[in-house]
Design a protein around this motif. Structure first.
Motif, PDB file in Angstrom:
ATOM      1  N   MET A 173     -11.519   1.611  -7.228  1.00 62.58           N
ATOM      2  CA  MET A 173     -11.369   2.238  -5.934  1.00 62.58           C
ATOM      3  C   MET A 173     -10.129   2.128  -5.155  1.00 62.58           C
ATOM      4  SD  MET A 173     -14.291   4.214  -6.059  1.00 62.58           S
ATOM      5  CE  MET A 173     -14.102   4.459  -4.413  1.00 62.58           C
TER       6      MET A 173
ATOM      7  N   GLU B  29       1.027   4.093  -3.034  1.00 60.27           N
ATOM      8  CA  GLU B  29       0.670   5.485  -2.767  1.00 60.27           C
ATOM      9  C   GLU B  29       1.778   6.498  -2.857  1.00 60.27           C
ATOM     10  OE1 GLU B  29      -1.242   8.212   1.159  1.00 60.27           O
ATOM     11  OE2 GLU B  29      -0.792   6.066   1.426  1.00 60.27           O
TER      12      GLU B  29
ATOM     13  N   LYS C 265      -7.571  13.961  -4.950  1.00 56.75           N
ATOM     14  CA  LYS C 265      -8.980  13.317  -5.290  1.00 56.75           C
ATOM     15  C   LYS C 265      -9.948  14.497  -5.724  1.00 56.75           C
ATOM     16  CE  LYS C 265      -8.875   9.736  -1.907  1.00 56.75           C
ATOM     17  NZ  LYS C 265      -7.579   9.608  -1.535  1.00 56.75           N
TER      18      LYS C 265
ATOM     19  N   ARG D 287      -7.981   5.279  -3.874  1.00 56.93           N
ATOM     20  CA  ARG D 287      -7.630   5.382  -2.254  1.00 56.93           C
ATOM     21  C   ARG D 287      -6.097   5.777  -2.151  1.00 56.93           C
ATOM     22  NH1 ARG D 287     -10.049   0.292  -1.472  1.00 56.93           N
ATOM     23  NH2 ARG D 287     -12.012   0.491  -0.934  1.00 56.93           N
TER      24      ARG D 287
ATOM     25  N   GLU E 264     -16.134   6.196   0.499  1.00 54.64           N
ATOM     26  CA  GLU E 264     -14.820   6.371   0.711  1.00 54.64           C
ATOM     27  C   GLU E 264     -14.435   7.767   0.975  1.00 54.64           C
ATOM     28  OE1 GLU E 264     -10.818   5.336   0.600  1.00 54.64           O
ATOM     29  OE2 GLU E 264     -12.597   4.043   0.278  1.00 54.64           O
ATOM     30  N   CYS E 265     -15.412   8.861   0.513  1.00 56.53           N
ATOM     31  CA  CYS E 265     -15.039  10.079   0.546  1.00 56.53           C
ATOM     32  C   CYS E 265     -15.959  10.884   1.577  1.00 56.53           C
ATOM     33  CB  CYS E 265     -14.796  10.860  -0.581  1.00 56.53           C
ATOM     34  SG  CYS E 265     -13.236  10.018  -1.481  1.00 56.53           S
TER      35      CYS E 265
ATOM     36  N   ARG F 172       0.847  -1.097   0.111  1.00 56.04           N
ATOM     37  CA  ARG F 172      -0.107  -0.069   0.130  1.00 56.04           C
ATOM     38  C   ARG F 172       0.856   1.364  -0.138  1.00 56.04           C
ATOM     39  NH1 ARG F 172      -2.961  -2.132   4.519  1.00 56.04           N
ATOM     40  NH2 ARG F 172      -4.733  -3.618   4.090  1.00 56.04           N
TER      41      ARG F 172
END
Length: 816
Positions: A493, A451, A502, A497, A538-539, A447
């Motif tokens: 999705m 990112e 975003k 993340r 998610e948001c 992860r």
């Protein structure tokens, strides 16, 4: 038994009636007397059975026979009298028989101890020399019992220890064991034979002296048992003879090294000798240390050679094989106490010392070539050594960042970026799940790496992910079931993340969603709402509130259009058989579209005016602003091959309707008649004259639209379909649209920064520059540079929202 003989001729009529009762009492008396004298059943049996020429062996525990016989006779007479009493007693009465010991202790014959010593010594020496024993084992055992019963067990134990020590000394000094000319294997076999023979001899000797082992030895805790005494003597003299011990250990090491080199050896011999060292309690001091040193030297040299000669997959297979071999040795002949240091040393020399080299040399190639088996083996091996999984995780993280950066940074790969990212993520997930045993450390590292690299290129990944979602949700995406589409959206999705910006995704997603809804290109309303719910989950609701408003507008527009059709029919309004469908958009929900003025043909102006009047009558105070950019039409055209229905954009319809009056038009005439913006008109003409469905032709031929080009109606146009879609141009994003969206995101971010600064200063009143910057980084949800924040602070100072402190220029004060 003697009492039975003496009273056999008596007149049994003097007894009360039943002689069988007397015999039974006599038999019980004999048995009880024998037990009280301390004679075991085993000894009695030996005496009875070990007779020569029909005579019994002397029983030295029953000396003084005359006294014994009188005593027995008297006891028997009393028994006979009491038997009569028993016979005359009433039924139910119980009488006890009392038997007393001899008053005088039995004694041994003269010279018995000397003769017994000689007899036992001959037997022990015969056993040690593997010769026949003159005496029976029962006789020897009884002799030991008699000696121990008469307090001569200490001298007997000392004598046995002396005989055993002499035997060990005699064998340990043999020239064949101490000489240096004997082959190592032959020497090991001789020592093993000697050891096995010694063990068998001690077992035989112990069986003879078992009574002493179970009485004298147990009563004296400081004395070794016969077996332990033999091992102790063997250990003392074996350890003292350094030549024999060294040659034994060297022979064992040579045999093990030979096996490690692939030769076949006698594992039974190894097991027996290693067990000998363990039983002698010199395994660790004399053998294990040298064995571990030899192991280290062997694998240290082997690992250096193999790392140069083999590729990483081959080396890993070799390490796995070596570990399996060492486990097999532990199973077959090494002591279990050696397991931990042996495996630790093998892993240290083969893996830990080359950990960095293995990972740098082979990890990237294993990951690139999808070597799942080798990756699983690599993980299982490195998890054995200290910091192995940490090093593997670090290199795995580095590979993901390096590989992912090549996907994200290169502009030439923008078209396939999102698909490549999804495939790369699936591959890494598979490796973590199946090769790295779902280790949480690797999951978190995966992860973090994604990112990191996905945000190396600001804003672009977010934009491309939004466009990829648009492509998947657009109609015409054939070959994909609803379940597959749902799985794809879930994977998207996951990438979403990782994105920091975003708001960029939201801007482009909103623009594309608007096109899908207005042009009618959405594949499925359920899929659209599913994606919307994922974003909301998610948001949060604030992120999707405008997107949800767009769907509400479309639903209200359907109701308004239904009402308009009813209104037109009831009032006999002339709409020229035109099926008008208008979408009413709330400006705050939808993307901002620049006002565009075009020249509409009369057949479109009249219905537009009728709808305008109808809507304003129902909703007074509102203002309608017509936006032709995303309008679309269905035209019916007549060609030589027959009529066709053309699904076109409003701009395409305006151009095509001009050819009802003239069959040939140049670029300037079309521009003057439609008033479409120059760049948009060129794109529109290009789609009609240079695309797949060329309903008009261009002169001269070419892809680009130039001033002065002439366009003719293509009466010879043919297509196997009756309804032809030519309005795909509306779904394509122009450079101007992209720049406008990016500019809109930039402006929104500035507004968010300004609002955050004012909010913080209003709460804190006074704040230093560094603390304000830190607070802003914590509150803002998109990446921003300190220089950009400083510009916004200066802008707010200029607009009198805040001011610098007069005494400290690095401190700001809020201006109410």
């Amino acid at each position: 038994m003697s009492a039975a003989k003496k009273y056999k001729p008596m007149d049994t009529t003097e007894l009360h009636e039943n002689t069988e009762n007397i015999a039974a009492c006599l038999k019980k008396a004999e048995s009880a007397a024998a037990l009280m004298m301390g004679r075991s059943a085993f000894a009695a049996q030996n005496m009875n059975s070990a007779s020569t020429n029909g005579e019994r062996l002397p029983n030295f525990s029953k000396l003084g026979s005359s006294h014994g016989e009188i005593r027995s006779a008297s006891t028997t007479s009393n028994l006979l009298n009491r038997t009569g009493a028993i016979h005359n007693s009433k039924p139910g009465d119980v009488k006890k028989i009392v038997i007393k010991n001899f008053k005088d202790k039995p004694t041994l014959p003269d010279n018995y101890s000397e003769d017994t010593y000689v007899k036992l010594e001959e037997a022990v020496i015969a056993i040690q020399l593997s010769k026949p024993i003159k005496y029976s084992l029962e006789e020897l055992y009884q002799a030991v019992v008699n000696m121990c019963s008469h307090k001569m067990d200490a001298q007997l134990y000392t004598k046995l220890k002396e005989l055993t020590e002499q035997h060990v000394k005699r064998n340990i000094k043999l020239k064949e064991l101490t000489g240096g000319s004997m082959d190592k294997l032959v020497l090991l076999e001789k020592i093993n034979n000697w050891w096995l023979s010694f063990c068998q001899q001690m077992i035989m000797i112990r069986s003879i002296f078992l009574y002493m082992d179970r009485t004298y030895v147990l009563q004296n805790s400081f004395i070794h048992s016969i077996w332990d005494m033999g091992l102790d003597l063997f250990r003392i003299h074996f350890a003292q003879n350094s030549v024999v011990q060294k040659r034994t250990v060297d022979g064992l090491l040579a045999l093990i090294e030979k096996e490690r080199q692939g030769a076949s050896v006698d594992r039974g011999l190894l097991k027996s000798l290693v067990r000998m060292l363990c039983d002698l309690q010199i395994y660790s001091s004399s053998f294990e240390e040298k064995f571990l040193d030899a192991t280290n030297q062997l694998y240290k040299a082997e690992s250096q050679r193999m790392m140069q000669d083999l590729e990483v997959p081959g080396y890993l297979q070799h390490v796995s094989m070596r570990l399996a071999e060492e486990h097999e040795r532990l199973l077959h002949y090494l002591d279990s106490s050696t397991k931990h240091p042996l495996i630790y040393n093998v892993e240290k020399e083969l893996l830990a010392e080359h950990l960095t080299a293995i990972l740098q040399k082979g990890l990237d190639s294993l990951l690139e070539d999808n070597r799942w088996v080798e990756l699983t083996l690599l993980y299982s091996l490195l998890s054995r050594v200290k910091n192995g999984t940490s090093e593997l995780c670090g290199n795995f993280n580095g590979y993901i960042k390096k590989k992912g950066r090549t996907i994200v940074i290169d502009p030439e790969k923008d078209k396939s970026m999102v698909q490549d990212l999804l495939e790369f993520k699936d591959k890494m997930d598979y490796i973590v799940r199946n090769c790295f045993a779902r280790n949480e450390k690797f999951t978190n590292s995966l992860r973090e790496a994604f990112e990191f690299f996905i945000n190396q290129r600001a804003n672009k990944p977010a934009e491309l992910i939004a466009k990829y979602v648009d492509m998947k949700l657009r109609s015409g995406n054939k070959g994909t079931t609803d379940e597959e589409l749902e799985k794809t959206l879930d994977k998207i999705m996951v990438l979403f993340r990782f994105i920091h910006g975003k708001d960029v995704f939201e801007a482009f997603y909103k623009k594309d969603l608007a096109k899908r809804l207005l042009v009618g290109k959405s594949a499925s309303v359920d899929s659209e709402k599913s994606m919307l719910s994922k974003l909301k989950q998610e948001c949060g609701g604030g992120f999707t509130s405008k997107l949800e408003g767009m769907f509400k507008d479309m639903e209200l527009s359907r109701d308004i259009n239904t009402a308009f059709r009813g209104h037109a029919l009831s009032n006999n309004r002339d709409v020229h058989n035109l099926d008008l469908c208008v979408s009413i958009l709330t400006m705050g929900y939808w993307p901002t579209y620049a006002p565009t003025e075009v020249t509409m043909p009369p057949q479109l102006i009249n219905p537009q005016q009728i709808f305008n009047k109808f809507y304003l009558e129902k909703h007074s105070g509102r203002k309608l602003q017509w936006q032709p950019t995303l309008g679309n039409c269905m035209l019916r055209a007549q060609f030589e091959g027959g009529s066709k229905e053309l699904l076109v954009s409003l701009f395409q319809a305006l151009v095509l309707l001009l050819f009802n009056d003239k069959t040939v038009l140049n670029y300037e005439e079309i521009l003057a008649a439609t008033m479409i913006e120059d760049g948009e008109l060129r794109r529109t003409l290009q789609s009609l004259a240079c695309g797949r469905a060329r309903v008009i032709t261009k002169t001269p031929k070419g892809r680009e639209i130039e001033d002065g080009d002439q366009f003719d109606f293509n009466n010879e146009f043919t297509n196997k379909l009756f309804r032809i879609k030519i309005n795909q141009i509306q779904m394509k994003e122009t450079n101007e649209e992209q720049k406008a969206t990016e500019e809109r995101v930039f402006q929104d971010r500035q507004y968010q920064i300004d609002a955050a600064i004012v909010r913080i200063m209003k709460m804190r009143k006074t704040l230093s520059h560094n603390l304000l910057i830190t607070e802003l980084f914590n509150q803002l949800t998109f990446p921003v540079k300190p220089a950009d924040l400083k510009k916004r602070i200066e802008s707010l100072i200029d607009r009198d929202y805040m001011e610098r402190d007069k005494d400290n220029q690095n401190q700001y004060n809020y201006v109410a």
